[in-house]
Design a protein around this motif. Structure first.
Motif, PDB file in Angstrom:
ATOM      1  N   ALA A 150       5.716   0.569  11.262  1.00 27.27           N
ATOM      2  CA  ALA A 150       4.471   0.337  11.999  1.00 27.27           C
ATOM      3  C   ALA A 150       3.716  -0.845  11.391  1.00 27.27           C
ATOM      4  O   ALA A 150       3.845  -1.132  10.199  1.00 27.27           O
ATOM      5  N   THR A 151       2.954  -1.510  12.231  1.00 25.58           N
ATOM      6  CA  THR A 151       2.101  -2.610  11.782  1.00 25.58           C
ATOM      7  C   THR A 151       0.684  -2.350  12.267  1.00 25.58           C
ATOM      8  O   THR A 151       0.474  -1.931  13.414  1.00 25.58           O
ATOM      9  N   ARG A 152      -0.268  -2.569  11.390  1.00 26.50           N
ATOM     10  CA  ARG A 152      -1.669  -2.385  11.768  1.00 26.50           C
ATOM     11  C   ARG A 152      -2.523  -3.363  10.976  1.00 26.50           C
ATOM     12  O   ARG A 152      -2.045  -4.037  10.064  1.00 26.50           O
ATOM     13  N   ASP A 153      -3.784  -3.427  11.343  1.00 23.29           N
ATOM     14  CA  ASP A 153      -4.709  -4.279  10.607  1.00 23.29           C
ATOM     15  C   ASP A 153      -4.930  -3.710   9.212  1.00 23.29           C
ATOM     16  O   ASP A 153      -5.055  -2.487   9.042  1.00 23.29           O
ATOM     17  N   LEU A 154      -4.974  -4.572   8.238  1.00 19.00           N
ATOM     18  CA  LEU A 154      -5.262  -4.150   6.880  1.00 19.00           C
ATOM     19  C   LEU A 154      -6.772  -4.020   6.723  1.00 19.00           C
ATOM     20  O   LEU A 154      -7.503  -5.002   6.882  1.00 19.00           O
ATOM     21  N   PRO A 155      -7.256  -2.816   6.439  1.00 16.07           N
ATOM     22  CA  PRO A 155      -8.708  -2.654   6.291  1.00 16.07           C
ATOM     23  C   PRO A 155      -9.219  -3.371   5.048  1.00 16.07           C
ATOM     24  O   PRO A 155      -8.501  -3.525   4.060  1.00 16.07           O
ATOM     25  N   SER A 156     -10.440  -3.818   5.102  1.00 15.27           N
ATOM     26  CA  SER A 156     -11.051  -4.442   3.939  1.00 15.27           C
ATOM     27  C   SER A 156     -11.298  -3.383   2.873  1.00 15.27           C
ATOM     28  O   SER A 156     -11.625  -2.229   3.190  1.00 15.27           O
ATOM     29  N   PRO A 157     -11.132  -3.741   1.609  1.00 16.66           N
ATOM     30  CA  PRO A 157     -11.357  -2.751   0.552  1.00 16.66           C
ATOM     31  C   PRO A 157     -12.815  -2.321   0.500  1.00 16.66           C
ATOM     32  O   PRO A 157     -13.730  -3.143   0.623  1.00 16.66           O
ATOM     33  N   ASP A 158     -13.031  -1.030   0.361  1.00 14.71           N
ATOM     34  CA  ASP A 158     -14.383  -0.502   0.240  1.00 14.71           C
ATOM     35  C   ASP A 158     -14.929  -0.786  -1.155  1.00 14.71           C
ATOM     36  O   ASP A 158     -14.240  -1.346  -2.011  1.00 14.71           O
ATOM     37  N   LYS A 159     -16.117  -0.352  -1.381  1.00 13.93           N
ATOM     38  CA  LYS A 159     -16.768  -0.534  -2.672  1.00 13.93           C
ATOM     39  C   LYS A 159     -15.894   0.036  -3.788  1.00 13.93           C
ATOM     40  O   LYS A 159     -15.508   1.201  -3.754  1.00 13.93           O
ATOM     41  N   GLY A 160     -15.550  -0.798  -4.751  1.00 16.74           N
ATOM     42  CA  GLY A 160     -14.761  -0.360  -5.891  1.00 16.74           C
ATOM     43  C   GLY A 160     -13.265  -0.334  -5.667  1.00 16.74           C
ATOM     44  O   GLY A 160     -12.512  -0.062  -6.599  1.00 16.74           O
ATOM     45  N   GLN A 161     -12.764  -0.613  -4.452  1.00 13.64           N
ATOM     46  CA  GLN A 161     -11.332  -0.604  -4.181  1.00 13.64           C
ATOM     47  C   GLN A 161     -10.718  -1.988  -4.394  1.00 13.64           C
ATOM     48  O   GLN A 161     -11.420  -2.994  -4.428  1.00 13.64           O
ATOM     49  N   VAL A 162      -9.375  -1.993  -4.533  1.00  7.98           N
ATOM     50  CA  VAL A 162      -8.642  -3.259  -4.573  1.00  7.98           C
ATOM     51  C   VAL A 162      -7.504  -3.193  -3.576  1.00  7.98           C
ATOM     52  O   VAL A 162      -7.057  -2.111  -3.188  1.00  7.98           O
ATOM     53  N   VAL A 163      -7.035  -4.362  -3.136  1.00 11.92           N
ATOM     54  CA  VAL A 163      -5.839  -4.464  -2.305  1.00 11.92           C
ATOM     55  C   VAL A 163      -4.668  -4.793  -3.226  1.00 11.92           C
ATOM     56  O   VAL A 163      -4.710  -5.760  -3.984  1.00 11.92           O
ATOM     57  N   LEU A 164      -3.630  -3.979  -3.146  1.00  6.12           N
ATOM     58  CA  LEU A 164      -2.430  -4.201  -3.954  1.00  6.12           C
ATOM     59  C   LEU A 164      -1.291  -4.614  -3.029  1.00  6.12           C
ATOM     60  O   LEU A 164      -0.962  -3.894  -2.076  1.00  6.12           O
TER      61      LEU A 164
ATOM     62  N   TYR B 105       5.708   7.410  -3.446  1.00  3.18           N
ATOM     63  CA  TYR B 105       5.119   8.118  -4.582  1.00  3.18           C
ATOM     64  C   TYR B 105       4.526   7.176  -5.629  1.00  3.18           C
ATOM     65  O   TYR B 105       3.581   7.523  -6.325  1.00  3.18           O
ATOM     66  N   ASP B 106       5.096   5.978  -5.762  1.00  2.00           N
ATOM     67  CA  ASP B 106       4.636   5.061  -6.800  1.00  2.00           C
ATOM     68  C   ASP B 106       4.859   3.632  -6.352  1.00  2.00           C
ATOM     69  O   ASP B 106       5.626   3.366  -5.421  1.00  2.00           O
ATOM     70  N   VAL B 107       4.185   2.712  -7.019  1.00  4.19           N
ATOM     71  CA  VAL B 107       4.240   1.321  -6.565  1.00  4.19           C
ATOM     72  C   VAL B 107       3.966   0.385  -7.732  1.00  4.19           C
ATOM     73  O   VAL B 107       3.243   0.723  -8.671  1.00  4.19           O
ATOM     74  N   VAL B 108       4.560  -0.789  -7.652  1.00  5.85           N
ATOM     75  CA  VAL B 108       4.247  -1.897  -8.546  1.00  5.85           C
ATOM     76  C   VAL B 108       3.847  -3.070  -7.653  1.00  5.85           C
ATOM     77  O   VAL B 108       4.532  -3.367  -6.665  1.00  5.85           O
ATOM     78  N   GLY B 109       2.734  -3.724  -7.969  1.00  7.50           N
ATOM     79  CA  GLY B 109       2.293  -4.813  -7.117  1.00  7.50           C
ATOM     80  C   GLY B 109       1.226  -5.660  -7.773  1.00  7.50           C
ATOM     81  O   GLY B 109       0.812  -5.405  -8.911  1.00  7.50           O
ATOM     82  N   THR B 110       0.787  -6.649  -7.049  1.00 10.47           N
ATOM     83  CA  THR B 110      -0.217  -7.588  -7.531  1.00 10.47           C
ATOM     84  C   THR B 110      -1.498  -7.429  -6.723  1.00 10.47           C
ATOM     85  O   THR B 110      -1.460  -7.321  -5.495  1.00 10.47           O
ATOM     86  N   VAL B 111      -2.623  -7.411  -7.412  1.00 13.49           N
ATOM     87  CA  VAL B 111      -3.920  -7.323  -6.747  1.00 13.49           C
ATOM     88  C   VAL B 111      -4.208  -8.647  -6.046  1.00 13.49           C
ATOM     89  O   VAL B 111      -4.152  -9.718  -6.655  1.00 13.49           O
ATOM     90  N   THR B 112      -4.492  -8.573  -4.752  1.00 12.58           N
ATOM     91  CA  THR B 112      -4.774  -9.781  -3.970  1.00 12.58           C
ATOM     92  C   THR B 112      -6.232  -9.895  -3.557  1.00 12.58           C
ATOM     93  O   THR B 112      -6.670 -10.980  -3.146  1.00 12.58           O
ATOM     94  N   ALA B 113      -6.975  -8.805  -3.627  1.00 11.05           N
ATOM     95  CA  ALA B 113      -8.385  -8.850  -3.249  1.00 11.05           C
ATOM     96  C   ALA B 113      -9.074  -7.622  -3.817  1.00 11.05           C
ATOM     97  O   ALA B 113      -8.432  -6.603  -4.102  1.00 11.05           O
ATOM     98  N   VAL B 114     -10.381  -7.737  -3.983  1.00 14.28           N
ATOM     99  CA  VAL B 114     -11.164  -6.606  -4.473  1.00 14.28           C
ATOM    100  C   VAL B 114     -12.363  -6.398  -3.569  1.00 14.28           C
ATOM    101  O   VAL B 114     -12.874  -7.335  -2.940  1.00 14.28           O
TER     102      VAL B 114
END
Length: 351
Positions: free
Chosen positions: A27-41, A72-81
């Protein structure tokens, strides 16, 4: 507003209900903007674990209602906060234990759940020893507390947790008897393991012939009736570590009943005055105290990744598949024909 521009779309794998692997949906959908205190990985690697195999059958102990995104688990790079998150996190690689949601090109994560990862380690290698490595480390050192010179039995020694556990044990000077199909015996011998055919009707007798005085610990992810045989392998002072109920994965009925029955069995054994102990290992134990839980995860993963960096622990990557080929990844993981862990990586246009 969040800091930094990120892709506007997210590709994810949806588990719509109780389906065969072919029933997974892209599935493909819009990526929501990170809320307060969240990051995009941005996902760089995620694993296929036994948990997902149970979840597609509706058999995982506390899985969410369908439909949902597994992983269950992930390795990734933070692209936005998001607002109030540390902008210094952007561009850095982290791991996270998500339980669900990681089979996606991008995901939102709480910064408190980020686990530091050395930037020079291969993300797929880290994903292979993420949950598996923490699980193996905690079972060996925090639960069973096996010392150098001891002997242990690892059921499913070729699997993701098993292959990591046997390497940690051998590095610590612990003798290992490992069960697996004959196709994996040569690999186990190379790791210093004494292999036993798990399909042999006399498997437990074979183990007793190898260790007639009993063993210091048995690590059993099978559960079911065979767990009693695992208990009988222990010498006085030995420890049974049960960490799954694979024997009942194809049975109909409640996903919680096999676990609850197992809890009762272990409690009964612990009441016996024979010096042996039985434990059910739960990765999420202590989660109600988030700070101490995360501190323990960070400490144990640091130990595991240090061994990887030193070459003392080799991540057993069974195969790698692009995210949109998750059906093939899950099918291979469930075939029981490979050693180690199947890993999912981004598609070429998402890397």
């Amino acid at each position: 507003m969040s800091n930094n521009i990120v892709t506007s779309n997210i590709t994810e794998i949806v588990l719509p209900g109780k389906v065969e692997p072919e029933g997974l949906q892209v599935a493909t959908r819009d990526l929501p903007s990170p809320d307060k205190g969240q990051v995009v990985l941005r996902m760089e690697a995620t694993g296929v674990s036994f948990a997902e195999q149970q979840m597609r059958r509706g058999k995982y102990f506390d899985q969410p209602p369908f439909p949902f995104v597994p992983g269950y688990d992930v390795v990734g790079t933070v692209t936005a906060v998001g607002p109030d998150a540390d902008t210094a996190l952007v561009g850095r690689r982290f791991a996270a234990i998500t339980k669900t949601g990681a089979w996606a090109s991008h995901l939102l994560v709480d910064p408190a759940d980020l686990l530091p990862v050395p930037q020079d380690l291969d993300p797929a290698a880290v994903a292979t020893v993420l949950v598996n490595g923490i699980t193996a480390w905690q079972m060996l050192y925090r639960t069973a507390e096996v010392r150098s010179g001891g002997t242990i039995v690892v059921l499913g020694a070729n699997g993701g947790v098993g292959s990591t556990l046997v390497q940690l044990a051998r590095h610590a000077g612990i003798s290992v008897i490992g069960t697996a199909s004959p196709r994996h015996h040569a690999t186990l011998r190379e790791l210093g393991v004494t292999p036993v055919d798990y399909r042999d009707p006399q498997m437990y007798e074979r183990i007793r012939e190898i260790a007639p005085d009993g063993v210091d610990a048995v690590f059993d992810h099978i559960g079911g009736p065979g767990v009693s045989e695992s208990w009988r392998l222990l010498r006085r002072g030995g420890t049974l570590v049960s960490y799954g109920t694979a024997a009942t994965k194809d049975e109909d009925g409640s996903s919680q009943l096999p676990v609850l029955k197992l809890f009762g069995q272990l409690a009964m054994w612990n009441s016996l005055p024979n010096g042996r102990s039985a434990h059910f290992y739960n990765f999420w134990a202590g989660r109600r105290c988030p700070s101490s839980f995360q501190a323990r995860l960070r400490a144990d993963l640091t130990q595991v990744l240090q061994l990887v960096a030193e070459g003392a622990l080799t991540p057993q990557i069974a195969a790698q598949f692009p995210l949109t080929e998750a059906v093939a990844a899950l099918t291979l993981a469930e075939s029981h024909t490979v050693a180690g862990k199947v890993v999912i990586v981004p598609d070429a246009d998402q890397a």
